[in-house]
Design an enzyme around this catalytic site. Structure first.
Site, PDB file in Angstrom:
ATOM      1  CD  GLU A 175     -12.437  26.659  67.953  1.00  0.00           C
ATOM      2  OE1 GLU A 175     -12.390  26.071  66.854  1.00  0.00           O
ATOM      3  OE2 GLU A 175     -12.410  27.904  68.071  1.00  0.00           O
ATOM      4  CB  THR A 225      -3.547  34.591  69.894  1.00  0.00           C
ATOM      5  OG1 THR A 225      -3.956  35.048  68.585  1.00  0.00           O
ATOM      6  CG2 THR A 225      -4.638  34.916  70.908  1.00  0.00           C
ATOM      7  CG  ASP A 271     -21.822  26.506  64.397  1.00  0.00           C
ATOM      8  OD1 ASP A 271     -22.069  27.621  64.890  1.00  0.00           O
ATOM      9  OD2 ASP A 271     -21.712  26.328  63.174  1.00  0.00           O
ATOM     10  CE1 TYR A 325      -4.996  33.041  61.709  1.00  0.00           C
ATOM     11  CE2 TYR A 325      -5.702  35.084  62.743  1.00  0.00           C
ATOM     12  CZ  TYR A 325      -5.637  34.261  61.635  1.00  0.00           C
ATOM     13  OH  TYR A 325      -6.185  34.681  60.448  1.00  0.00           O
ATOM     14  CG  ASP A 360     -12.901  30.023  58.440  1.00  0.00           C
ATOM     15  OD1 ASP A 360     -12.591  30.722  57.451  1.00  0.00           O
ATOM     16  OD2 ASP A 360     -12.781  28.788  58.453  1.00  0.00           O
ATOM     17  CE  LYS A 405     -11.716  30.648  46.787  1.00  0.00           C
ATOM     18  NZ  LYS A 405     -11.662  29.310  46.160  1.00  0.00           N
ATOM     19  CG  ASP A 414      -5.924  38.633  60.151  1.00  0.00           C
ATOM     20  OD1 ASP A 414      -6.955  38.036  59.766  1.00  0.00           O
ATOM     21  OD2 ASP A 414      -4.888  38.038  60.509  1.00  0.00           O
TER      22      ASP A 414
END
Length: 226
Positions: free
Chosen positions: A83, A206, A110, A208, A132, A136, A168
Site C-alpha cells: 500500500e 470495509t 507501489d 470504505y 483508485d 477520467k 464500485d
C-alpha cells in the site's frame, strides 16, 4: 520471474493524509522495518513468512480492514500487503499488533515495483479490492489493471489460484474486466449475475465499501488460474 522494474515509480494522488497518531508513528518507526522487506533483489513470500500452508497477496489494502481480517481468520496462511498510502500502512501495523498476528508482512510501495520481483506460482490468492479508479478517460493509464499487471497476476498465481478484483466505479469495471478476460491463464469464474453482484462468502466489508462512494453497487470479478 520477470525483469525487475526501476524503483521509485511516480505515485499519483496522495501518499499520506492526516497526521499519524503517536502510536501510529511509533509503529511506523519501530515495527515497520521488521515487517517489511528490502527495496531490491528477489522477493519470495516463503522467505518472508516461512512455514505457512498458503500465501496471499493484497494489492492496495487501504485501511487494512480486509487484510487484517483475512489474516486473523487464517493464521497458517502468509499474507503480503502492499500500500503506498502511509496512513493505511500505519493502520495495518496497528491491526497486526492488536490481533497479535505473526503471518502478515506489509510494504509501503507501489505494488507494480514489487510484483516483478516475485517468483512464479507464488500465491494461492490475490486481492485487488476497490483500487483508485481514475475515472477520467485521460487517466486510464494510471489504473492498476493493465495488460502487463494482469499478466503478472496470472504468473504469480499457483495453478488453481484465485484472483479477486472489486470495484464500485463503472468506468473501472468496464476497463478492467475485458483486460482480465483476455489475459492468458486467467479464467473468469462468473456464471450467474449473483457471482459478481453479491459479496463473496468470505468477503470482509470495509468501511470504505459501506460508504457507497462509487457510481454503481460493488462488483466482484473472480478468476482462477487454469
Amino acid at each position: 520471474m520477470t525483469e525487475i522494474r526501476p524503483q521509485n515509480r511516480r505515485l499519483y494522488g496522495r501518499a499520506s493524509g492526516h497526521k499519524l497518531t503517536d502510536r501510529q508513528q511509533k509503529l511506523v518507526d519501530e515495527r515497520l522495518p521488521a515487517l517489511s522487506w528490502a527495496d531490491d533483489g528477489p522477493l519470495d513470500p516463503k522467505a518472508l513468512v516461512p512455514g505457512c500452508d498458503a500465501y496471499v497477496l493484497e494489492v492496495g489494502f487501504g485501511g487494512a480492514e480486509h487484510l487484517i481480517g483475512q489474516a486473523d481468520r487464517a493464521r497458517h496462511t502468509g499474507f503480503l500487503g502492499i500500500e503506498p498510502f502511509l496512513n493505511g500502512v500505519a493502520k495495518a501495523l496497528a491491526g497486526i499488533e492488536d490481533h497479535q498476528l505473526e503471518n502478515v508482512r506489509v510494504k509501503r510501495s507501489d505494488a507494480r515495483d514489487e510484483i516483478g520481483r516475485m517468483p512464479d506460482d507464488a500465491f494461492d490468492q490475490i486481492y485487488l479490492l476497490f483500487p483508485d479508479p481514475w475515472p477520467k478517460k485521460r487517466h486510464a493509464k494510471r489504473r492498476f489493471v493493465q495488460p502487463d499487471t494482469a499478466a503478472e497476476f496470472a504468473r504469480l498465481l499457483k495453478p488453481g489460484g484465485r484472483l479477486r478484483v472489486a470495484t464500485d466505479v463503472r468506468a473501472y469495471a468496464d476497463h478492467a474486466l475485458p483486460i482480465l478476460m483476455a489475459t492468458a491463464g486467467l479464467n473468469w469464474t462468473g456464471e450467474l449475475a449473483s457471482d459478481w453482484r453479491d459479496n463473496p462468502a468470505d468477503h470482509i466489508v470495509t468501511r470504505y465499501q459501506s460508504k457507497h462512494l462509487g457510481d454503481i453497487d460493488p462488483v466482484f470479478f473472480g478468476f482462477v488460474k487454469g
